[in-house]
Design a protein around this motif. Sequence first.
Motif, mmCIF file in Angstrom:
data_model
loop_
_atom_site.group_PDB
_atom_site.id
_atom_site.type_symbol
_atom_site.label_atom_id
_atom_site.label_comp_id
_atom_site.label_asym_id
_atom_site.label_seq_id
_atom_site.Cartn_x
_atom_site.Cartn_y
_atom_site.Cartn_z
ATOM 1 N N ASP A 244 -67.562 -42.052 -17.119
ATOM 2 C CA ASP A 244 -66.689 -41.367 -16.161
ATOM 3 C C ASP A 244 -67.285 -40.027 -15.768
ATOM 4 O O ASP A 244 -67.923 -39.353 -16.576
ATOM 5 N N ARG A 245 -67.065 -39.611 -14.521
ATOM 6 C CA ARG A 245 -67.665 -38.346 -14.105
ATOM 7 C C ARG A 245 -66.975 -37.138 -14.753
ATOM 8 O O ARG A 245 -67.464 -36.012 -14.668
ATOM 9 N N ARG A 246 -65.851 -37.366 -15.383
ATOM 10 C CA ARG A 246 -65.193 -36.277 -16.096
ATOM 11 C C ARG A 246 -65.308 -36.446 -17.612
ATOM 12 O O ARG A 246 -64.508 -35.898 -18.364
ATOM 13 N N MET B 1 -62.519 -27.429 -4.202
ATOM 14 C CA MET B 1 -62.792 -28.800 -4.628
ATOM 15 C C MET B 1 -64.090 -29.331 -4.044
ATOM 16 O O MET B 1 -64.371 -29.122 -2.862
ATOM 17 N N CYS B 2 -64.869 -30.070 -4.858
ATOM 18 C CA CYS B 2 -66.077 -30.736 -4.373
ATOM 19 C C CYS B 2 -65.648 -31.947 -3.540
ATOM 20 O O CYS B 2 -64.486 -32.354 -3.587
ATOM 21 N N PRO B 3 -66.552 -32.536 -2.760
ATOM 22 C CA PRO B 3 -66.155 -33.662 -1.891
ATOM 23 C C PRO B 3 -65.493 -34.811 -2.653
ATOM 24 O O PRO B 3 -64.526 -35.398 -2.172
ATOM 25 N N GLU B 4 -66.001 -35.109 -3.840
ATOM 26 C CA GLU B 4 -65.422 -36.225 -4.597
ATOM 27 C C GLU B 4 -63.975 -35.932 -5.005
ATOM 28 O O GLU B 4 -63.101 -36.792 -4.899
ATOM 29 N N CYS B 5 -63.743 -34.723 -5.494
ATOM 30 C CA CYS B 5 -62.385 -34.347 -5.888
ATOM 31 C C CYS B 5 -61.470 -34.332 -4.662
ATOM 32 O O CYS B 5 -60.319 -34.747 -4.715
ATOM 33 N N ARG B 6 -62.005 -33.833 -3.574
ATOM 34 C CA ARG B 6 -61.249 -33.754 -2.320
ATOM 35 C C ARG B 6 -60.784 -35.142 -1.866
ATOM 36 O O ARG B 6 -59.645 -35.312 -1.423
ATOM 37 N N ASN C 78 -56.403 -30.423 -9.693
ATOM 38 C CA ASN C 78 -57.515 -31.377 -9.735
ATOM 39 C C ASN C 78 -58.862 -30.650 -9.794
ATOM 40 O O ASN C 78 -59.087 -29.682 -9.070
ATOM 41 N N ALA C 79 -59.733 -31.134 -10.653
ATOM 42 C CA ALA C 79 -61.027 -30.465 -10.830
ATOM 43 C C ALA C 79 -61.974 -31.403 -11.555
ATOM 44 O O ALA C 79 -61.552 -32.416 -12.109
ATOM 45 N N CYS C 80 -63.269 -31.066 -11.503
ATOM 46 C CA CYS C 80 -64.264 -31.828 -12.243
ATOM 47 C C CYS C 80 -65.336 -30.855 -12.723
ATOM 48 O O CYS C 80 -65.297 -29.672 -12.388
ATOM 49 N N PRO C 81 -66.289 -31.341 -13.526
ATOM 50 C CA PRO C 81 -67.303 -30.416 -14.065
ATOM 51 C C PRO C 81 -68.083 -29.706 -12.962
ATOM 52 O O PRO C 81 -68.574 -28.594 -13.159
ATOM 53 N N LYS C 82 -68.176 -30.325 -11.784
ATOM 54 C CA LYS C 82 -68.949 -29.720 -10.703
ATOM 55 C C LYS C 82 -68.205 -28.563 -10.032
ATOM 56 O O LYS C 82 -68.808 -27.593 -9.611
ATOM 57 N N CYS C 83 -66.899 -28.713 -9.894
ATOM 58 C CA CYS C 83 -66.185 -27.746 -9.062
ATOM 59 C C CYS C 83 -65.088 -26.964 -9.789
ATOM 60 O O CYS C 83 -64.511 -26.045 -9.240
ATOM 61 N N GLY C 84 -64.770 -27.350 -11.016
ATOM 62 C CA GLY C 84 -63.590 -26.765 -11.662
ATOM 63 C C GLY C 84 -63.895 -25.704 -12.703
ATOM 64 O O GLY C 84 -65.032 -25.245 -12.831
HETATM 65 ZN ZN LIG Z 1 -64.913 -31.796 -8.296
#
Ligand SMILES: [Zn+2]
Length: 806
Positions: free
Chosen positions: A140-142, A177-182, A198-204
């Motif tokens: 998973d990306r998270r 938010m990064c494009p994927e999160c968006r 909402n967030a992920c390692p790239k944008c949060g």
């Molecule tokens: Zn993200």
Amino acid sequence: MKSSAEEARIVRPSRPPVGETGRRVLVKVQGIVQGVGFRPFIYQLARRCRLNGWVRNQSDGVEIEVAGSAESVRGFIVSISSEPPPLARIVKVETTDLPYQDLEEFRIIGSRALESRSTLISPDVCTCRDCLNELLDSRDRRFRYPFINCTNCGPRYTIIKDIPYDRDKTTMAQFKMCPECRLEYDNPLDRRFHAQPNACPKCGPQVWLEDARGNVIARGDEAVVKTVALLHSGSVISIKGLGGFHLAVRATDQAAVSRLRGRKIREEKPFAVMFPELEELRRYCCLNDREEELLNSPARPIVLLVRRRDRVDPPIAESVAPKNRYLGAFLPYTPLHYLLFENAPYRALVMTSGNQSDEPIVMENEDARVRLNGIADYFLFHDRDIYMRCDDSVTRVLGGYPRPMRRARGYAPSPIFLRDPVPPVLGAGAELKNTVCLTRGKEAFLSQHIGDLENLETLRSFEHSIAHLERILEIEPQLVVHDMHPDYLNTQWALKRHDLPRLAVQHHHAHIAAVMAERGLDGPVVGLALDGTGYGTDGTIWGGEILRVDNIGFQRLGHFRQVALPGGAKAIKEPWRTAVSYLWSIDAENVERRYADLLTVRPDRDIRIILQMLSRALNCPLTSSCGRLFDAAAALCGIRQSVNYEGQAAIELEQAIEPDDGLYQGGLETGPDCILIDQFPIIEALVDDVRQGVRVGRIAARFHNGLIKVLCEAAAIAAGRTGLTRIALSGGVFQNAYISDRLERDLSRMGLEVYSHMEVPANDACISLGQAWIGAQKILVESVGPKMQGETGGPAQLNISQRNAS
Ligand SMILES: [Zn+2]
Ligand SMILES: [Zn+2]
């Protein structure tokens, strides 16, 4: 279905269709319906029912319009209430039929802000099963991302700065938010549709680890891995959580726990322990279904559980909860907590509030570096700001029901629902265990636990909480209600609020009113307030009161016999003073000779000073407090002479109980105006047993049993005199499980209807609710009053409140 709708349009294009052909309705849903995945749920439900229309957020809830076959529409409306998303709490579903018209598709449309906003804000919610699976899934990306969340879980109340609940009004605003999160955020079918945090390692947000000198040691996942290793090796780590900082150590490491205790000066309160899962927790504590349910609930409170007697390996360190039969245990509730246990060599962590003894829990990074300096060896920080501090909630199960002891994270700001709508009022609460309360229609919003208003830090937190709640709930109180005690910081704050009319309410009146508000009781009732201390209407200190309470007023029917508190507040910290006072009250003339053997707990000089104060009535306020009676009993049987936190002596006396059916008989003096509970014979009998060398556990049991008996006798007289059969119980003494359980049982057996707290704590945390409720009743009575003289139209104030509520 679509075809029947079209038929309907053809047959009756602009009028409500007849029979089962077609139906178009406007549905308004109120409750906790925003930020909990409600619109995607409606979207999917409408598609399943093959209905067209739209859904949108409004500031007072969610609005839906659907059209289709009448049968489908009916099914749709039923499903809204019967299968809502896990975090939604539906208070009201209102439908209005519209002239039939076919609609083209089902859409989620933009929010509309309305003047009257009455949406409810969700409390913070523990990590959901889906997110947990993703967190531990290496594909998973998270994977191992400590801030994973979705519409079913994550931070809410602690990050919201203002309403409506949108990302730019939260502390997540700074993270783009990064494009994927968006994509997830914009997709109505995604679990993260409009999940504001909402967030992920790239944008949060990210975590990092610092040492006590402020050097960054590691970042991201490495920081988490390193924290696990440091915890294992015995370090004290300050960990930023959801509503504030925790201080964590390995719970089975005696040296580490002692070190933490030593550094949190004067700290003797039991520490809470977090276990990775129920199975592990069950090794240490006895659990029933109700307790299991609470531990697993989305609020994830600390639950006070009875410890297992058998030795478990490795044992929980003795200094986690010294001499305590209970253990405050809880389960992980943020992704970071789960990571701290993932592949960790330990299976239990002390997680206690990150603060200096009496101050509010630390919530800002900079503040943590300063105020937890010298306590923590390392700091695990993150960069998602906490806007509203919120401690862990503490609860226990008594008589089959949860009884909150501290209501905060996971519960605030969910309202207590009142039976009838009331005008907006602010209750400023008690001095200790302060909360504040704001009413709106049928809802009473109790703030999270704020703390003891004994320092400026806590006062600031108190002011911040009021301003915040007034803003996000859009409540403009018409009245502020405060305690009668003139010196409390919150009383003084209320007196300075010149924009509002004010009302002073007696402490124990507020206690009983809080039960009435919570349990939907209309007065009058008999109230039994068993408490520490509260300012009485006669200037003495009350705390063991039998009241007759109607909605706005009360009458004192009875109370414990008064004793002097040598040194006032000092006696609360030093129970031996109250013990000496009891002995002196029993036999002032001969006290030194008669009780010489018991007056050895302090040097002669100290005892003499107290006796002098008593005989000259110097700084010896009188009290009828039940809590102080516990103090005296605990001191006299040698359990505790001075305390480090409120109620400690009483708690340890309860802990000491061993099964025993004996009891110390108390007396009752019933004059025409007062039922006087004479507790002195109880103390005398206790002293006799102490001298006979009876085991402390038995003495503790007999003391409790005697107290319960005399209280039942007094309650019976109060019920008889008033003709009332409903009795409401409140006050800090009801945190005592032995008293609560048995008194409720015995009063019911006498044929009384017993009402106690289930949603708010019985201690002073409930005062603000009682205050607000009394204030609201007072406004209602006063504005209705003139009408009774012959007017017909309702006064404006009343109309407003009725409109809000409908
Ligand atoms: Zn993200
Ligand atoms: Zn989730």
